[in-house]
Motif scaffolding. Structure first.
Motif, short mmCIF file in Angstrom:
data_model
loop_
_atom_site.label_atom_id
_atom_site.label_comp_id
_atom_site.label_asym_id
_atom_site.label_seq_id
_atom_site.Cartn_x
_atom_site.Cartn_y
_atom_site.Cartn_z
N HIS A 16 20.65 5.83 -11.56
CA HIS A 16 21.78 6.34 -12.35
C HIS A 16 22.54 5.19 -13.00
O HIS A 16 23.11 5.35 -14.07
CB HIS A 16 22.68 7.21 -11.47
CG HIS A 16 22.04 8.51 -11.10
ND1 HIS A 16 22.66 9.49 -10.39
CD2 HIS A 16 20.80 8.99 -11.39
CE1 HIS A 16 21.84 10.52 -10.25
NE2 HIS A 16 20.70 10.23 -10.83
N VAL A 60 21.23 4.25 -16.38
CA VAL A 60 21.83 4.99 -17.49
C VAL A 60 23.15 4.33 -17.84
O VAL A 60 23.48 4.13 -18.99
CB VAL A 60 22.09 6.46 -17.09
CG1 VAL A 60 22.89 7.18 -18.18
CG2 VAL A 60 20.79 7.17 -16.82
N VAL A 61 23.85 3.95 -16.78
CA VAL A 61 25.17 3.37 -16.96
C VAL A 61 25.13 2.07 -17.71
O VAL A 61 25.85 1.88 -18.68
CB VAL A 61 25.84 3.15 -15.59
CG1 VAL A 61 27.08 2.30 -15.72
CG2 VAL A 61 26.19 4.51 -15.00
N ASP A 62 24.30 1.16 -17.24
CA ASP A 62 24.44 -0.17 -17.84
C ASP A 62 23.31 -0.55 -18.77
O ASP A 62 23.28 -1.65 -19.29
CB ASP A 62 24.67 -1.23 -16.76
CG ASP A 62 23.48 -1.39 -15.85
OD1 ASP A 62 22.39 -0.90 -16.19
OD2 ASP A 62 23.62 -2.01 -14.79
N GLU A 88 30.01 10.59 2.86
CA GLU A 88 31.25 9.91 2.44
C GLU A 88 30.92 8.66 1.63
O GLU A 88 31.55 8.38 0.60
CB GLU A 88 32.09 9.54 3.67
CG GLU A 88 33.47 9.04 3.26
CD GLU A 88 34.27 8.43 4.41
OE1 GLU A 88 34.00 8.78 5.58
OE2 GLU A 88 35.14 7.58 4.13
N ALA A 101 28.33 8.17 -0.20
CA ALA A 101 27.85 8.58 -1.52
C ALA A 101 29.01 8.92 -2.45
O ALA A 101 29.01 8.56 -3.63
CB ALA A 101 26.89 9.76 -1.39
N ALA A 102 30.01 9.61 -1.92
CA ALA A 102 31.18 9.96 -2.74
C ALA A 102 31.94 8.69 -3.14
O ALA A 102 32.38 8.55 -4.28
CB ALA A 102 32.08 10.94 -1.99
N ALA A 152 30.18 6.79 -5.92
CA ALA A 152 30.42 7.42 -7.23
C ALA A 152 31.83 7.10 -7.72
O ALA A 152 32.02 6.78 -8.91
CB ALA A 152 30.20 8.94 -7.15
N GLU A 153 32.80 7.13 -6.83
CA GLU A 153 34.16 6.79 -7.23
C GLU A 153 34.24 5.34 -7.72
O GLU A 153 34.88 5.04 -8.73
CB GLU A 153 35.14 6.99 -6.08
CG GLU A 153 35.38 8.46 -5.77
CD GLU A 153 36.40 8.68 -4.65
OE1 GLU A 153 37.23 9.59 -4.78
OE2 GLU A 153 36.34 7.95 -3.64
N GLU A 170 31.85 3.55 -9.00
CA GLU A 170 31.16 3.41 -10.29
C GLU A 170 32.01 3.96 -11.44
O GLU A 170 32.02 3.41 -12.54
CB GLU A 170 29.80 4.13 -10.25
CG GLU A 170 28.84 3.59 -9.19
CD GLU A 170 27.76 2.69 -9.78
OE1 GLU A 170 27.92 2.21 -10.91
OE2 GLU A 170 26.75 2.48 -9.10
N VAL A 171 32.69 5.07 -11.18
CA VAL A 171 33.55 5.64 -12.23
C VAL A 171 34.73 4.70 -12.49
O VAL A 171 35.10 4.46 -13.64
CB VAL A 171 34.05 7.06 -11.86
CG1 VAL A 171 35.06 7.56 -12.90
CG2 VAL A 171 32.87 8.03 -11.76
N LEU A 172 35.29 4.15 -11.41
CA LEU A 172 36.38 3.19 -11.56
C LEU A 172 35.91 2.00 -12.39
O LEU A 172 36.64 1.47 -13.24
CB LEU A 172 36.86 2.74 -10.18
CG LEU A 172 38.15 1.93 -10.12
CD1 LEU A 172 39.33 2.76 -10.63
CD2 LEU A 172 38.44 1.48 -8.68
N LEU A 195 33.63 2.04 -14.70
CA LEU A 195 33.58 2.47 -16.10
C LEU A 195 34.95 2.31 -16.75
O LEU A 195 35.06 1.87 -17.89
CB LEU A 195 33.23 3.96 -16.18
CG LEU A 195 31.81 4.40 -16.32
CD1 LEU A 195 31.79 5.89 -16.64
CD2 LEU A 195 31.11 3.62 -17.42
N GLN A 252 35.65 -1.47 -17.16
CA GLN A 252 34.55 -2.40 -17.33
C GLN A 252 34.68 -3.37 -18.50
O GLN A 252 34.10 -4.44 -18.48
CB GLN A 252 33.21 -1.69 -17.35
CG GLN A 252 32.74 -1.13 -18.64
CD GLN A 252 31.38 -0.46 -18.42
OE1 GLN A 252 30.72 -0.69 -17.43
NE2 GLN A 252 30.98 0.37 -19.33
#
Lengths: 345, 345
Positions: free
Chosen positions: A104, A107-109, A158, A160-161, A164-165, A167-169, A171, A174
């Motif tokens: 994933h 896709v992000v980077d 936990e 995994a959550a 994701a947090e 990675e969103v942070l 973004l 960045q």
């Protein structure tokens, strides 16, 4: 396609650090790799094909090794049950979750190279990378359910959550050169350290060790993860490309704010800051910019300072181990923390 | 941003089918929506913001409604424990898993509009959509772990793996006009029917009903999911755009092979086949092509034939309910199957 064949290739274990860990750990890792190959099978052929590309490509296997070593150190499997393989299966779950985030993250980077191979994303496309990541994530949960421990399920769901947090942070921050160091550390605490911590926590949980040991190994893993990621950030600007199997400056080209850049930006003059704003925030880059960035990082000691931060986290990781009784396992985990900072790729 | 505010908007319940389901279900659904809003919170602000965009946008809520209705039908919560809310929390998990797949599907199909709003992908970008999907997926597992049923965890982790397999299989077949109908049905069995089946299965599991009832409701859900997806495929070429809140021909523009296209391709002459190959396989489309496609679909009765298949699955869904004792709940579930095929959006 030969998933098994790809897997027959030598696995890049961080040999310096884990050489002391004996034939036991090598055997566990071989079992873990077999489990990984078995569990990534699917009647949908593209799944094992793409998964093999990234799972089987080797990688450091550092996360599953942490689960295996922490379990062994804590006495799992015990003398009465030498055949216990829960640590092996759960180590494979940890690697699947890690692999899903890599897929994933591609896709992000949009990273063009990962682990010396063309990224799964580049070869198979964004869509397949996302979906195969989803499959591996779901499969990891199926394996945990089969294992049957709600404690382990809680720890890894936990984590995994939190990943994701993080990675969103990332973004959100960045391309922001005003990101405070503390905020950057929060990002990597989520995106990297959470899974290291969870990987280490599984061992004492399997062995039903006292809470204090569980906390000590969790803290060890979390600090190790921070050290590992910061060293990675430094390596992206300094590693020998051939050794790392990826190009220097990936983070730079993606306009990623990492600690070396934050340090160099903070220490720079107006002209330097203008440069960083253009290349990182605006992502307007030309051919000589990476060389200039490397020169600025060097001039301000930004790589050394980043490695210095990594070393602090590595020491905190080693300190966390003090609660545990001395053993060759403990010494080897301490050596892993050393390795995380001093590795060259 | 006002996630709660967005959520205060009326939820589009499939009113025709579920009107009979009483104030009990409406209350459960309101509780479920509250749970969804609570559980998508995160210190990372982009997560609730993006999640609200898609979760709170309304949608049919058909999957969580199935969990709620199947639980109530099976007698959960029972008279001794009117305060039981496991069905509500697990219905929210089902919706989170569905939402995660929608977010990841936006990467997959680049759909510009979903549910009448700009897709999360279009507004927030691929990266955020993937990562927030990951967060919702992880959060669903955290909620299931808190619920504590390994049976439920097994059902939904298996469904999640099956969905991913179905989506990957769809990638492999998506522009292939030689896809046999059976293969296409296999795709939607995975990508859609698996979660419908799991949603329905949770009810009897919570109520500890006999295996036969669990199997009956699973079979009901699976056939309902097939009917629902096939009706969706037909609607994409026939729905009133305003009612559906999305453009007609999304699947067409994405070069997606769906059952209407497979039927029209099979029934067409050489010229027709050439047309379909160009627009679907090569994805070379010009302005009048959608109108021509609609005319070909009409000429060969492809939409009606697809609805006919959907109706067969809906009947199979209704037949599966026969094992269960007659009740207003059973009648309402049967009506949902009717609704799935006859809805106009």
């Amino acid at each position: 396609m030969g998933a098994a064949v790809s897997f027959a290739e030598p696995i890049q274990v961080p040999a310096d650090a884990l050489a002391g860990l004996s034939a036991t750990l090598a055997g566990d890792l071989a079992d873990c790799n077999r489990t990984i190959v078995e569990q990534m099978q699917s009647p949908v052929a593209l799944i094992p094909r793409l998964a093999a590309h990234i799972v089987a490509a080797g990688g450091k296997r550092i996360r599953p090794l942490l689960t295996l070593a922490s379990a062994r150190m804590c006495g799992y499997p015990d003398a009465a049950d030498r055949s216990g393989d829960r640590h092996v299966r759960l180590a494979a779950c940890v690697e699947f979750i890690h692999t899903a985030t890599l897929l994933h993250d591609d896709v992000v980077d949009e990273s063009a190279l990962r682990r010396g191979l063309a990224s799964a994303n580049a070869v198979f496309g964004n869509q397949a990378s996302v979906l195969v990541g989803d499959f591996l994530f779901a499969r990891a949960f199926q394996m945990m359910v089969a294992d049957g421990s709600l404690r382990v399920l809680a720890i890894l769901s936990e984590a995994a959550a939190t990943i994701a947090e993080g990675e969103v942070l990332q973004l959100a921050t960045q391309s922001d050169l005003a990101t405070p160091e503390s905020r950057y550390l929060e990002v990597i605490d989520g995106k990297t350290a959470a899974l290291f911590a969870a990987a280490c926590r599984i061992g004492p949980v399997l062995a039903a060790r006292p809470e204090a040991e569980e906390e000590a190994l969790t803290l060890f893993g979390r600090n190790l993860g921070m050290a590992f990621q910061l060293a990675d950030d430094a390596l992206d600007y300094s590693a020998d490309q051939a050794a790392l199997g990826k190009t220097v400056g990936d983070d730079f080209r993606e306009g990623k704010v990492t600690l070396p850049v934050l340090f160099a930006f903070a220490a720079g003059d107006a002209a330097d800051r203008g440069f960083w704003r253009r290349v990182i925030e605006e992502r307007t880059q030309c051919e000589d910019d990476l060389a200039h960035a490397l020169a600025l990082l060097e001039r301000h000691g930004a790589i050394a300072a980043t490695i210095g931060r990594a070393a602090e986290f590595a020491r905190a990781a080693q300190d966390a181990l003090a609660v545990l009784p001395p053993s060759p396992w403990r010494a080897s985990l301490a050596a892993v923390a050393e390795f995380a900072v001093n590795r060259r790729s």
